[in-house]
Design a protein around this motif. Structure first.
Motif, PDB file in Angstrom:
ATOM      1  N   HIS A 162      -3.845  42.084  65.463  1.00 28.31           N
ATOM      2  CA  HIS A 162      -2.912  41.189  66.137  1.00 28.31           C
ATOM      3  C   HIS A 162      -1.519  41.789  65.968  1.00 28.31           C
ATOM      4  N   PHE A 163      -0.604  41.391  66.837  1.00 27.26           N
ATOM      5  CA  PHE A 163       0.676  42.080  66.903  1.00 27.26           C
ATOM      6  C   PHE A 163       1.843  41.119  66.810  1.00 27.26           C
ATOM      7  N   PHE A 164       2.866  41.552  66.080  1.00 27.50           N
ATOM      8  CA  PHE A 164       4.161  40.903  66.064  1.00 27.50           C
ATOM      9  C   PHE A 164       5.092  41.860  66.795  1.00 27.50           C
ATOM     10  N   ILE A 165       5.708  41.398  67.861  1.00 30.25           N
ATOM     11  CA  ILE A 165       6.609  42.243  68.635  1.00 30.25           C
ATOM     12  C   ILE A 165       7.975  41.577  68.670  1.00 30.25           C
ATOM     13  N   THR A 166       8.962  42.291  68.143  1.00 31.09           N
ATOM     14  CA  THR A 166      10.341  41.798  68.147  1.00 31.09           C
ATOM     15  C   THR A 166      11.100  42.529  69.233  1.00 31.09           C
ATOM     16  N   PHE A 167      11.840  41.767  70.044  1.00 33.74           N
ATOM     17  CA  PHE A 167      12.585  42.368  71.142  1.00 33.74           C
ATOM     18  C   PHE A 167      13.945  41.707  71.292  1.00 33.74           C
ATOM     19  N   SER A 179      18.124  30.245  74.967  1.00 31.69           N
ATOM     20  CA  SER A 179      19.102  29.492  74.180  1.00 31.69           C
ATOM     21  C   SER A 179      18.663  29.350  72.726  1.00 31.69           C
ATOM     22  N   LYS A 180      17.355  29.304  72.481  1.00 32.37           N
ATOM     23  CA  LYS A 180      16.850  29.206  71.116  1.00 32.37           C
ATOM     24  C   LYS A 180      16.920  30.548  70.385  1.00 32.37           C
ATOM     25  N   TYR A 181      16.745  31.642  71.134  1.00 35.47           N
ATOM     26  CA  TYR A 181      16.767  32.993  70.573  1.00 35.47           C
ATOM     27  C   TYR A 181      17.752  33.846  71.376  1.00 35.47           C
ATOM     28  N   PRO A 182      19.048  33.666  71.173  1.00 33.59           N
ATOM     29  CA  PRO A 182      20.043  34.345  72.008  1.00 33.59           C
ATOM     30  C   PRO A 182      20.127  35.856  71.799  1.00 33.59           C
ATOM     31  N   GLU A 183      19.689  36.374  70.648  1.00 33.68           N
ATOM     32  CA  GLU A 183      19.810  37.805  70.379  1.00 33.68           C
ATOM     33  C   GLU A 183      18.467  38.515  70.356  1.00 33.68           C
ATOM     34  N   GLN A 184      17.558  38.022  69.544  1.00 36.24           N
ATOM     35  CA  GLN A 184      16.243  38.647  69.470  1.00 36.24           C
ATOM     36  C   GLN A 184      15.194  37.600  69.171  1.00 36.24           C
ATOM     37  N   MET A 185      13.949  37.971  69.448  1.00 32.34           N
ATOM     38  CA  MET A 185      12.833  37.046  69.300  1.00 32.34           C
ATOM     39  C   MET A 185      11.611  37.844  68.872  1.00 32.34           C
ATOM     40  N   THR A 186      10.756  37.231  68.074  1.00 36.03           N
ATOM     41  CA  THR A 186       9.490  37.841  67.693  1.00 36.03           C
ATOM     42  C   THR A 186       8.364  37.003  68.260  1.00 36.03           C
ATOM     43  N   ILE A 187       7.468  37.670  69.005  1.00 30.77           N
ATOM     44  CA  ILE A 187       6.298  36.981  69.536  1.00 30.77           C
ATOM     45  C   ILE A 187       5.066  37.483  68.780  1.00 30.77           C
ATOM     46  N   VAL A 188       4.039  36.647  68.749  1.00 29.67           N
ATOM     47  CA  VAL A 188       2.782  37.003  68.114  1.00 29.67           C
ATOM     48  C   VAL A 188       1.708  37.024  69.200  1.00 29.67           C
ATOM     49  N   ILE A 189       1.023  38.148  69.294  1.00 34.54           N
ATOM     50  CA  ILE A 189      -0.094  38.264  70.227  1.00 34.54           C
ATOM     51  C   ILE A 189      -1.349  38.282  69.369  1.00 34.54           C
ATOM     52  N   GLN A 190      -2.095  37.158  69.428  1.00 36.56           N
ATOM     53  CA  GLN A 190      -3.280  37.064  68.594  1.00 36.56           C
ATOM     54  C   GLN A 190      -4.388  36.314  69.320  1.00 36.56           C
ATOM     55  N   HIS A 191      -4.418  35.004  69.219  1.00 37.35           N
ATOM     56  CA  HIS A 191      -5.542  34.247  69.762  1.00 37.35           C
ATOM     57  C   HIS A 191      -5.307  33.753  71.181  1.00 37.35           C
ATOM     58  N   PRO A 237       3.671  26.349  78.163  1.00 41.05           N
ATOM     59  CA  PRO A 237       3.326  27.705  78.601  1.00 41.05           C
ATOM     60  C   PRO A 237       4.557  28.430  79.162  1.00 41.05           C
ATOM     61  N   GLU A 238       4.690  29.685  78.803  1.00 44.40           N
ATOM     62  CA  GLU A 238       5.822  30.502  79.237  1.00 44.40           C
ATOM     63  C   GLU A 238       5.313  31.862  79.689  1.00 44.40           C
ATOM     64  N   LYS A 239       6.001  32.446  80.665  1.00 44.19           N
ATOM     65  CA  LYS A 239       5.725  33.823  81.059  1.00 44.19           C
ATOM     66  C   LYS A 239       6.919  34.656  80.599  1.00 44.19           C
ATOM     67  N   LEU A 240       6.636  35.732  79.869  1.00 43.45           N
ATOM     68  CA  LEU A 240       7.686  36.622  79.379  1.00 43.45           C
ATOM     69  C   LEU A 240       7.499  37.997  80.001  1.00 43.45           C
ATOM     70  N   VAL A 241       8.603  38.615  80.371  1.00 41.44           N
ATOM     71  CA  VAL A 241       8.606  39.995  80.852  1.00 41.44           C
ATOM     72  C   VAL A 241       9.486  40.777  79.884  1.00 41.44           C
ATOM     73  N   ILE A 242       8.885  41.806  79.255  1.00 44.39           N
ATOM     74  CA  ILE A 242       9.579  42.543  78.206  1.00 44.39           C
ATOM     75  C   ILE A 242       9.499  44.044  78.481  1.00 44.39           C
ATOM     76  N   PRO A 243      10.626  44.682  78.787  1.00 44.27           N
ATOM     77  CA  PRO A 243      10.622  46.142  78.929  1.00 44.27           C
ATOM     78  C   PRO A 243      10.404  46.796  77.564  1.00 44.27           C
ATOM     79  N   PHE A 244       9.725  47.935  77.549  1.00 46.21           N
ATOM     80  CA  PHE A 244       9.498  48.622  76.275  1.00 46.21           C
ATOM     81  C   PHE A 244      10.816  49.018  75.616  1.00 46.21           C
ATOM     82  N   ASN A 245      11.851  49.289  76.397  1.00 45.96           N
ATOM     83  CA  ASN A 245      13.154  49.658  75.825  1.00 45.96           C
ATOM     84  C   ASN A 245      13.829  48.509  75.092  1.00 45.96           C
ATOM     85  N   ALA A 246      13.373  47.267  75.301  1.00 43.92           N
ATOM     86  CA  ALA A 246      13.956  46.111  74.620  1.00 43.92           C
ATOM     87  C   ALA A 246      13.310  45.863  73.259  1.00 43.92           C
TER      88      ALA A 246
END
Length: 169
Positions: free
Chosen positions: A38-43, A58-70, A92-101
């Protein structure tokens, strides 16, 4: 020492992000994570190309860590980034994250971490960066992982600044 016209720093950064791209591509293809992975990805939430809801921003104005697991859905991986469906407090949320972020990638099941320390200037499009890639020590507990609601903890390891290899101008 001559000037680096090849830009090894950028090549190394792209190669390390390629590891993340490859792993996420395999998960997107199968629709599940293999074994206990499972993965923790901070962007950086303000990086160019990041698309998240205004509530998350607004909750995470600078960076955020998501967990990809279940629970995740609709993962799509491209050359430049990935998109994923996740639930936050049953919303439910849809996130788009560039690898450079991405600032960090951590798989606690095998104590593997990639860390990209980017100064604020890089988030605005400049390319100087310090990169760390190392497996965590065996004696570190695997349940020690960043919590998206708390500040990211630094783990001990060898940090090599790519600036040390650049010619000073």
């Amino acid at each position: 020492m001559g000037q680096d016209h090849i830009r090894y720093d950028i090549l190394a950064q792209d190669a390390l992000r390629g590891v993340i791209r490859k792993v996420l591509s395999e998960v997107a293809t199968t629709g599940r994570l293999p074994g206990d992975h499972h993965f923790f990805i901070t962007f950086l939430t303000g990086a160019p190309g990041v698309r998240i809801s205004q509530a998350l921003k607004s909750k995470y104005p600078e960076q955020m860590t998501i967990v990809i697991q279940h629970q995740f859905w609709d993962m799509k991986v491209t050359e430049g980034g990935f998109e994923i469906g996740l639930s936050f407090s049953d919303v439910p949320e849809k996130l788009v994250i560039p690898f450079n972020a991405i600032r960090g990638f951590y798989d606690p099941s095998v104590n593997f971490e990639l860390e990209f320390d980017m100064p604020a200037a890089q988030a605005e499009g400049q390319t100087d960066a310090e990169i760390t890639a190392y497996p965590l020590q065996e004696d570190e507990p695997s349940e020690k992982a960043p919590n998206p609601t708390e500040g990211e903890e630094k783990k001990e390891g060898s940090v090599v600044s790519l600036d040390a290899f650049r010619k000073k101008q």
